[in-house]
Design an enzyme around this catalytic site. Structure first.
Site, short mmCIF file in Angstrom:
data_model
loop_
_atom_site.label_atom_id
_atom_site.label_comp_id
_atom_site.label_asym_id
_atom_site.label_seq_id
_atom_site.Cartn_x
_atom_site.Cartn_y
_atom_site.Cartn_z
N ARG A 34 -0.75 -14.68 9.23
CA ARG A 34 -0.72 -13.78 8.08
C ARG A 34 0.53 -12.92 8.18
O ARG A 34 1.23 -12.95 9.18
CB ARG A 34 -2.01 -12.96 7.92
CG ARG A 34 -2.73 -12.50 9.13
CD ARG A 34 -2.01 -11.48 9.98
NE ARG A 34 -1.50 -10.36 9.22
CZ ARG A 34 -0.56 -9.53 9.64
NH1 ARG A 34 0.00 -9.71 10.83
NH2 ARG A 34 -0.14 -8.53 8.92
N GLY A 35 0.78 -12.14 7.09
CA GLY A 35 2.03 -11.38 7.03
C GLY A 35 3.04 -12.20 6.23
O GLY A 35 3.20 -13.41 6.48
N ALA A 36 3.69 -11.54 5.27
CA ALA A 36 4.49 -12.28 4.28
C ALA A 36 5.53 -13.23 4.89
O ALA A 36 5.53 -14.43 4.58
CB ALA A 36 5.13 -11.28 3.32
N GLN A 61 -5.77 -5.03 10.57
CA GLN A 61 -4.48 -5.47 11.13
C GLN A 61 -3.82 -4.35 11.93
O GLN A 61 -3.06 -4.61 12.86
CB GLN A 61 -3.53 -5.90 10.00
CG GLN A 61 -3.89 -7.18 9.28
CD GLN A 61 -4.72 -6.92 8.05
OE1 GLN A 61 -5.47 -5.95 7.98
NE2 GLN A 61 -4.61 -7.79 7.07
N ASP A 92 4.74 -7.23 0.60
CA ASP A 92 4.39 -8.63 0.31
C ASP A 92 5.13 -9.16 -0.92
O ASP A 92 5.37 -10.35 -1.04
CB ASP A 92 2.89 -8.78 0.12
CG ASP A 92 2.20 -8.62 1.46
OD1 ASP A 92 1.90 -7.47 1.85
OD2 ASP A 92 2.03 -9.64 2.14
N ASN A 146 1.82 -4.21 -1.17
CA ASN A 146 1.61 -4.30 0.28
C ASN A 146 0.11 -4.15 0.51
O ASN A 146 -0.67 -3.96 -0.43
CB ASN A 146 2.43 -3.24 1.02
CG ASN A 146 2.44 -3.47 2.53
OD1 ASN A 146 2.72 -4.58 2.98
ND2 ASN A 146 2.12 -2.46 3.31
N LYS A 147 -0.27 -4.23 1.74
CA LYS A 147 -1.70 -4.19 2.11
C LYS A 147 -2.46 -3.07 1.41
O LYS A 147 -1.96 -1.95 1.28
CB LYS A 147 -1.77 -4.02 3.64
CG LYS A 147 -3.15 -3.94 4.25
CD LYS A 147 -4.05 -5.07 3.85
CE LYS A 147 -3.46 -6.43 4.08
NZ LYS A 147 -4.20 -7.51 3.34
O1 MRU Z 1 -3.16 -9.79 4.40
P1 MRU Z 1 -1.99 -9.77 5.34
O2 MRU Z 1 -2.35 -9.41 6.73
O3 MRU Z 1 -1.19 -11.05 5.24
O4 MRU Z 1 -1.08 -8.59 4.77
C1 MRU Z 1 0.09 -8.26 5.46
C2 MRU Z 1 0.81 -7.10 4.89
O5 MRU Z 1 0.40 -6.50 3.92
C3 MRU Z 1 2.12 -6.76 5.53
O6 MRU Z 1 2.36 -5.38 5.47
C4 MRU Z 1 3.24 -7.50 4.80
O7 MRU Z 1 2.97 -8.85 4.71
C5 MRU Z 1 4.56 -7.30 5.44
S1 MRU Z 1 4.69 -8.17 6.93
C6 MRU Z 1 6.24 -8.02 7.59
#
Ligand code: MRU
Length: 349
Positions: free
Chosen positions: A47-49, A199, A240, A250-251
Site C-alpha cells: 500500500r502507499g501510492a 498505518q 495519493d 491523502n489518507k
Molecule cells: O491506504 P493507503 O495505506 O495506501 O494510504 C496511503 C496514504 O494515504 C499515504 O499517505 C500516501 O499514499 C502517500 S505514500 C508516500
C-alpha cells in the site's frame, strides 16, 4: 540496520512484505502472476501510492513472464495486456501513481509492439525496474528539498505512513524527516495512529523507531492537543492524488489535521513525487475516493468493537483543499501557492 524491503523483484517473482501484519510479524508474500499482484494491492499487502505504482508495473512484467511461459500466440497479446491493465487498474481507485505506472508500461508496450514476446518481456521488466529505481532517487530529492523547511528542534506531526513502506524505499514525508535527522537536526516526530488501518501506529512508528529517529505515537484525536501544547512546529504528510490546483487526496483524517494546523498557525506540507499529480483534474472534487470494507471500522484486527449491524462509512481518503497547504515538496523543489502555476511549471521540468 538495513531497512526491510517493501518489494523485491526476482526474475518471475515479486516479493512483498505483508504490510497487514507489520510490525508484529515480518512475512513475505511471493507473487508469481499479475492476478496475485492485483490481489496484493487490493488487500493492502502492499500500500502507499508510489509502492502501488511500482508493484503494478512489476505486475505487468509478471504478466509477460506468464505469456511467454504459456507459449501463447503473439496475436493474443494486445487483448491479453488490456485485460492485465484493467485487472490491475481495478484494485484501488484513489492513488494516481497506479494509473501513471500502468500508462507508462503501456506506452513502452505500444512503442515496441513489433518485438517478439520474449524480447518484450525483457523490455517491460526493465521498465518496471526503472520505475522502482527512479522512485528511490526521487524520494531522496524530496527529502533534500523538504529538509530545508525543517527548523532545528522541530516537532513534526505526520499522518498515515508516507515512509519507505509506502514507496520502494525511503518514503516521501518520511524522506524529509530522514534527511533532517541525518543533517543532525534535533527533530521529534508525532505519528498519528491513523484509524482504521493503523498505518501510523503499525508502520510509521515502527519505521522511525528502527531508524533511531525520536517518535511519539498519538491517537488521531490527540493531534489538536499536541498542537495546543506547542509540540508541533510543522506537519508533513504524503499524497495519493494532487489535482491541478493543489487540492490533495491523502489518507482519511488528513483534512482534519490540515484544519487544525491552520487554526494553530502551523505550516502544513505535502511531500509527493510528480507522478502523484493528476493535472487532468482541475480540482480535488473530481478525485475518486475509495470506500473500503465496513469491517475495518467495526472491527480492530478481527475483534468486534461496534454493535452488530451498525451503519458505517469507510472512506479511505479525504481531500485537503489547497488553501490549507503551505507547500508541496517534490523532486524538483518545493511548490508554493498559487499551485495552479507552480504545479504546471513543475510538470514542464
Ligand atoms: O491506504 P493507503 O495505506 O495506501 O494510504 C496511503 C496514504 O494515504 C499515504 O499517505 C500516501 O499514499 C502517500 S505514500 C508516500
Amino acid at each position: 540496520m538495513a531497512r526491510i524491503k517493501t518489494m523485491e523483484w526476482r526474475p518471475g517473482e515479486l516479493h512483498l512484505i505483508d504490510q497487514r501484519k507489520l510490525p508484529v510479524v515480518e512475512e513475505v508474500v511471493v507473487c508469481r502472476t499479475y492476478s496475485e499482484v492485483a490481489r496484493a494491492i487490493k488487500d493492502m499487502i502492499v500500500r502507499g501510492a508510489p509502492a502501488i505504482g511500482a508493484a503494478a508495473a512489476y505486475g505487468v512484467a509478471l504478466a509477460m513472464y506468464q505469456f511467454v511461459e504459456e507459449e501463447r500466440d503473439r496475436s493474443e497479446l494486445p487483448e491479453y495486456l488490456k485485460e492485465v491493465r484493467e485487472t490491475l487498474a481495478q484494485t484501488r481507485p484513489t492513488a494516481v501513481n497506479l494509473f501513471w505506472a500502468l500508462d507508462r508500461m503501456n506506452r513502452l508496450y505500444q512503442a515496441n509492439r513489433d518485438l517478439k514476446p520474449e524480447q518484450l518481456k525483457e523490455r517491460l521488466e526493465e521498465e518496471a525496474k526503472a520505475i522502482a529505481d527512479e522512485d528511490v532517487a526521487t524520494n531522496r530529492k524530496i527529502g533534500e528539498y523538504g529538509a530545508a523547511l525543517v527548523p532545528e528542534k522541530a516537532g513534526i506531526l505526520t499522518h498515515c505512513n508516507a515512509g519507505a513502506l509506502a514507496t520502494v524505499d525511503y518514503g516521501t514525508a518520511l524522506a524529509v524527516i530522514r534527511v533532517a535527522h541525518e543533517q543532525g537536526k534535533d527533530i521529534h516526530v508525532y505519528a498519528d495512529e491513523t484509524r482504521p488501518f493503523l498505518q501510523g501506529a503499525r508502520l510509521t512508528a515502527w519505521e522511525l523507531q528502527q531508524d533511531g529517529i525520536p517518535v511519539t505515537l498519538i491517537t488521531d484525536n490527540m493531534a489538536a492537543y499536541a498542537m495546543q501544547q506547542g509540540l508541533v512546529d510543522l506537519v508533513i504528510t504524503g499524497a495519493d492524488r494532487i489535482a491541478a490546483n493543489g487540492d490533495t487526496a491523502n489518507k482519511i483524517g488528513t483534512y482534519g489535521v490540515a484544519i487544525l494546523a491552520k487554526e494553530h498557525g502551523i505550516p502544513f506540507y505535502v511531500a509527493a513525487p510528480r507522478s502523484t499529480i493528476d493535472a487532468s483534474l482541475a480540482t480535488g472534487e473530481e478525485i475518486p475516493i475509495e470506500e473500503r470494507h465496513h469491517s475495518e471500522v467495526t472491527h480492530v484486527f478481527g475483534t468486534q468493537v461496534a454493535p452488530t449491524g451498525i451503519d458505517v462509512i469507510n472512506p479511505a481518503f479525504d481531500v485537503t483543499p489547497h488553501r490549507y497547504i503551505a507547500g508541496i515538496i517534490t523532486e524538483v523543489g518545493v511548490l508554493k501557492p498559487p499551485f495552479t502555476e507552480s504545479i504546471a511549471e513543475a510538470l514542464k521540468k
